[in-house]
Design a protein around this motif. Structure first.
Motif, mmCIF file in Angstrom:
data_model
loop_
_atom_site.group_PDB
_atom_site.id
_atom_site.type_symbol
_atom_site.label_atom_id
_atom_site.label_comp_id
_atom_site.label_asym_id
_atom_site.label_seq_id
_atom_site.Cartn_x
_atom_site.Cartn_y
_atom_site.Cartn_z
ATOM 1 N N UNK A 28 0.851 -1.182 0.000
ATOM 2 C CA UNK A 28 0.000 0.000 0.000
ATOM 3 C C UNK A 28 0.887 1.232 0.000
ATOM 4 N N UNK A 29 0.493 2.230 -0.791
ATOM 5 C CA UNK A 29 1.253 3.483 -0.818
ATOM 6 C C UNK A 29 0.485 4.557 -0.081
ATOM 7 N N UNK A 30 1.187 5.201 0.858
ATOM 8 C CA UNK A 30 0.685 6.390 1.542
ATOM 9 C C UNK A 30 1.749 7.462 1.346
ATOM 10 N N UNK A 31 1.408 8.478 0.580
ATOM 11 C CA UNK A 31 2.396 9.507 0.261
ATOM 12 C C UNK A 31 3.492 8.917 -0.597
ATOM 13 N N UNK A 32 4.727 9.107 -0.192
ATOM 14 C CA UNK A 32 5.872 8.586 -0.947
ATOM 15 C C UNK A 32 6.388 7.267 -0.401
ATOM 16 N N UNK A 33 5.681 6.672 0.527
ATOM 17 C CA UNK A 33 6.162 5.466 1.187
ATOM 18 C C UNK A 33 5.265 4.273 0.856
ATOM 19 N N UNK A 34 5.893 3.112 0.679
ATOM 20 C CA UNK A 34 5.198 1.870 0.388
ATOM 21 C C UNK A 34 5.276 0.957 1.602
ATOM 22 N N UNK A 35 4.154 0.333 1.933
ATOM 23 C CA UNK A 35 4.068 -0.553 3.090
ATOM 24 C C UNK A 35 3.631 -1.937 2.640
ATOM 25 N N UNK A 36 4.405 -2.970 2.953
ATOM 26 C CA UNK A 36 3.949 -4.323 2.619
ATOM 27 C C UNK A 36 2.764 -4.693 3.502
ATOM 28 N N UNK A 37 1.825 -5.418 2.941
ATOM 29 C CA UNK A 37 0.679 -5.895 3.719
ATOM 30 C C UNK A 37 1.099 -7.202 4.374
ATOM 31 N N UNK A 38 0.881 -7.285 5.680
ATOM 32 C CA UNK A 38 1.345 -8.425 6.471
ATOM 33 C C UNK A 38 0.179 -9.235 7.013
ATOM 34 N N UNK A 39 0.478 -10.489 7.361
ATOM 35 C CA UNK A 39 -0.525 -11.327 8.015
ATOM 36 C C UNK A 39 -0.530 -11.026 9.509
ATOM 37 N N UNK A 40 -1.335 -11.762 10.268
ATOM 38 C CA UNK A 40 -1.461 -11.504 11.704
ATOM 39 C C UNK A 40 -0.174 -11.783 12.471
ATOM 40 N N UNK A 41 0.740 -12.563 11.903
ATOM 41 C CA UNK A 41 2.013 -12.862 12.557
ATOM 42 C C UNK A 41 3.111 -11.864 12.190
ATOM 43 N N UNK A 42 2.798 -10.919 11.300
ATOM 44 C CA UNK A 42 3.787 -9.926 10.896
ATOM 45 C C UNK A 42 4.624 -10.326 9.696
ATOM 46 N N UNK A 43 4.267 -11.444 9.050
ATOM 47 C CA UNK A 43 4.961 -11.871 7.833
ATOM 48 C C UNK A 43 4.271 -11.256 6.620
ATOM 49 N N UNK A 44 5.035 -11.038 5.564
ATOM 50 C CA UNK A 44 4.445 -10.502 4.336
ATOM 51 C C UNK A 44 3.373 -11.472 3.857
ATOM 52 N N UNK A 45 2.201 -10.934 3.597
ATOM 53 C CA UNK A 45 1.054 -11.736 3.183
ATOM 54 C C UNK A 45 1.261 -12.260 1.772
ATOM 55 N N UNK A 46 1.153 -13.562 1.601
ATOM 56 C CA UNK A 46 1.282 -14.183 0.287
ATOM 57 C C UNK A 46 -0.104 -14.293 -0.346
ATOM 58 N N UNK A 47 -0.198 -13.881 -1.590
ATOM 59 C CA UNK A 47 -1.456 -13.880 -2.326
ATOM 60 C C UNK A 47 -1.307 -14.814 -3.517
ATOM 61 N N UNK A 48 -2.330 -15.615 -3.795
ATOM 62 C CA UNK A 48 -2.249 -16.633 -4.852
ATOM 63 C C UNK A 48 -2.545 -16.110 -6.252
ATOM 64 N N UNK A 49 -3.379 -15.082 -6.344
ATOM 65 C CA UNK A 49 -3.813 -14.619 -7.661
ATOM 66 C C UNK A 49 -4.472 -13.243 -7.536
ATOM 67 N N UNK A 50 -4.828 -12.670 -8.668
ATOM 68 C CA UNK A 50 -5.566 -11.412 -8.670
ATOM 69 C C UNK A 50 -6.912 -11.617 -7.993
ATOM 70 N N UNK A 51 -7.581 -12.727 -8.295
ATOM 71 C CA UNK A 51 -8.880 -13.014 -7.688
ATOM 72 C C UNK A 51 -8.762 -13.133 -6.165
#
Length: 98
Positions: free
Chosen positions: A32-55
Protein backbone atom coordinates in the motif's frame (compact mmCIF):
# COMPACT_ATOMS: atom_id res chain seq x y z
CA UNK A 1 0.53 -2.89 7.90
CA UNK A 2 -1.99 -5.71 8.28
CA UNK A 3 -5.32 -6.09 6.45
CA UNK A 4 -7.32 -4.47 9.26
CA UNK A 5 -5.07 -1.43 9.31
CA UNK A 6 -5.17 -1.28 5.51
CA UNK A 7 -8.97 -1.36 5.61
CA UNK A 8 -9.17 1.33 8.30
CA UNK A 9 -6.68 3.61 6.54
CA UNK A 10 -8.45 3.08 3.20
CA UNK A 11 -11.80 4.03 4.69
CA UNK A 12 -10.15 7.14 6.19
CA UNK A 13 -8.79 8.07 2.74
CA UNK A 14 -5.13 7.66 3.72
CA UNK A 15 -4.22 5.03 1.09
CA UNK A 16 -3.16 6.46 -2.28
CA UNK A 17 -2.89 3.13 -4.12
CA UNK A 18 -2.51 -0.60 -3.65
CA UNK A 19 -0.12 -2.69 -5.72
CA UNK A 20 -0.29 -6.41 -6.31
CA UNK A 21 3.35 -7.26 -7.00
CA UNK A 22 4.09 -10.41 -9.01
CA UNK A 23 7.40 -11.65 -7.64
CA UNK A 24 8.08 -14.85 -9.58
CA UNK A 25 5.12 -15.17 -11.88
CA UNK A 26 2.98 -17.11 -9.40
CA UNK A 27 3.88 -15.44 -6.10
CA UNK A 28 2.15 -12.17 -5.30
CA UNK A 29 2.43 -9.71 -2.44
CA UNK A 30 0.41 -6.60 -1.67
CA UNK A 31 1.81 -3.19 -0.88
CA UNK A 32 0.00 0.00 0.00
CA UNK A 33 1.25 3.48 -0.82
CA UNK A 34 0.69 6.39 1.54
CA UNK A 35 2.40 9.51 0.26
CA UNK A 36 5.87 8.59 -0.95
CA UNK A 37 6.16 5.47 1.19
CA UNK A 38 5.20 1.87 0.39
CA UNK A 39 4.07 -0.55 3.09
CA UNK A 40 3.95 -4.32 2.62
CA UNK A 41 0.68 -5.90 3.72
CA UNK A 42 1.35 -8.43 6.47
CA UNK A 43 -0.53 -11.33 8.02
CA UNK A 44 -1.46 -11.50 11.70
CA UNK A 45 2.01 -12.86 12.56
CA UNK A 46 3.79 -9.93 10.90
CA UNK A 47 4.96 -11.87 7.83
CA UNK A 48 4.44 -10.50 4.34
CA UNK A 49 1.05 -11.74 3.18
CA UNK A 50 1.28 -14.18 0.29
CA UNK A 51 -1.46 -13.88 -2.33
CA UNK A 52 -2.25 -16.63 -4.85
CA UNK A 53 -3.81 -14.62 -7.66
CA UNK A 54 -5.57 -11.41 -8.67
CA UNK A 55 -8.88 -13.01 -7.69
CA UNK A 56 -7.49 -13.92 -4.25
CA UNK A 57 -6.27 -10.33 -3.78
CA UNK A 58 -9.74 -9.03 -4.63
CA UNK A 59 -11.26 -11.42 -2.06
CA UNK A 60 -8.86 -10.13 0.61
CA UNK A 61 -9.56 -6.49 -0.29
CA UNK A 62 -13.33 -6.73 -0.75
CA UNK A 63 -14.08 -4.41 2.21
CA UNK A 64 -11.96 -1.55 0.84
CA UNK A 65 -13.45 1.44 -0.92
CA UNK A 66 -12.46 2.14 -4.52
CA UNK A 67 -8.70 2.71 -4.38
CA UNK A 68 -6.35 2.69 -7.38
CA UNK A 69 -5.17 -0.92 -7.76
CA UNK A 70 -2.21 -1.95 -9.95
CA UNK A 71 -0.65 -5.20 -11.05
CA UNK A 72 3.13 -4.75 -10.92
CA UNK A 73 5.66 -7.21 -12.31
CA UNK A 74 8.99 -7.36 -10.51
CA UNK A 75 12.05 -7.31 -12.76
CA UNK A 76 13.66 -10.77 -12.74
CA UNK A 77 17.22 -9.38 -12.64
CA UNK A 78 16.37 -7.30 -9.55
CA UNK A 79 14.81 -10.33 -7.85
CA UNK A 80 18.01 -12.31 -8.34
CA UNK A 81 20.58 -9.67 -7.33
CA UNK A 82 18.50 -7.48 -5.04
CA UNK A 83 16.77 -4.22 -5.75
CA UNK A 84 18.80 -1.05 -5.44
CA UNK A 85 15.66 1.07 -5.16
CA UNK A 86 12.42 -0.39 -3.89
CA UNK A 87 10.59 1.28 -6.81
CA UNK A 88 12.67 -0.56 -9.45
CA UNK A 89 9.94 -3.19 -9.63
CA UNK A 90 8.46 -1.88 -12.85
CA UNK A 91 5.40 0.12 -13.81
CA UNK A 92 2.00 -1.02 -12.68
CA UNK A 93 -0.94 -1.84 -14.90
CA UNK A 94 -4.23 -0.49 -13.53
CA UNK A 95 -6.77 -3.24 -12.84
CA UNK A 96 -10.23 -3.06 -11.23
CA UNK A 97 -10.24 -3.63 -7.47
CA UNK A 98 -13.86 -4.81 -7.35
Amino acid sequence: MNLQELTNRSLAGDIDEINLVSMEGDIYVLEARMGNRYYPVQDVLGHVLSVRSVAHARELLHALPAVPFHLVHAVVHDEMVGMQDERDIGDGVPIPLH
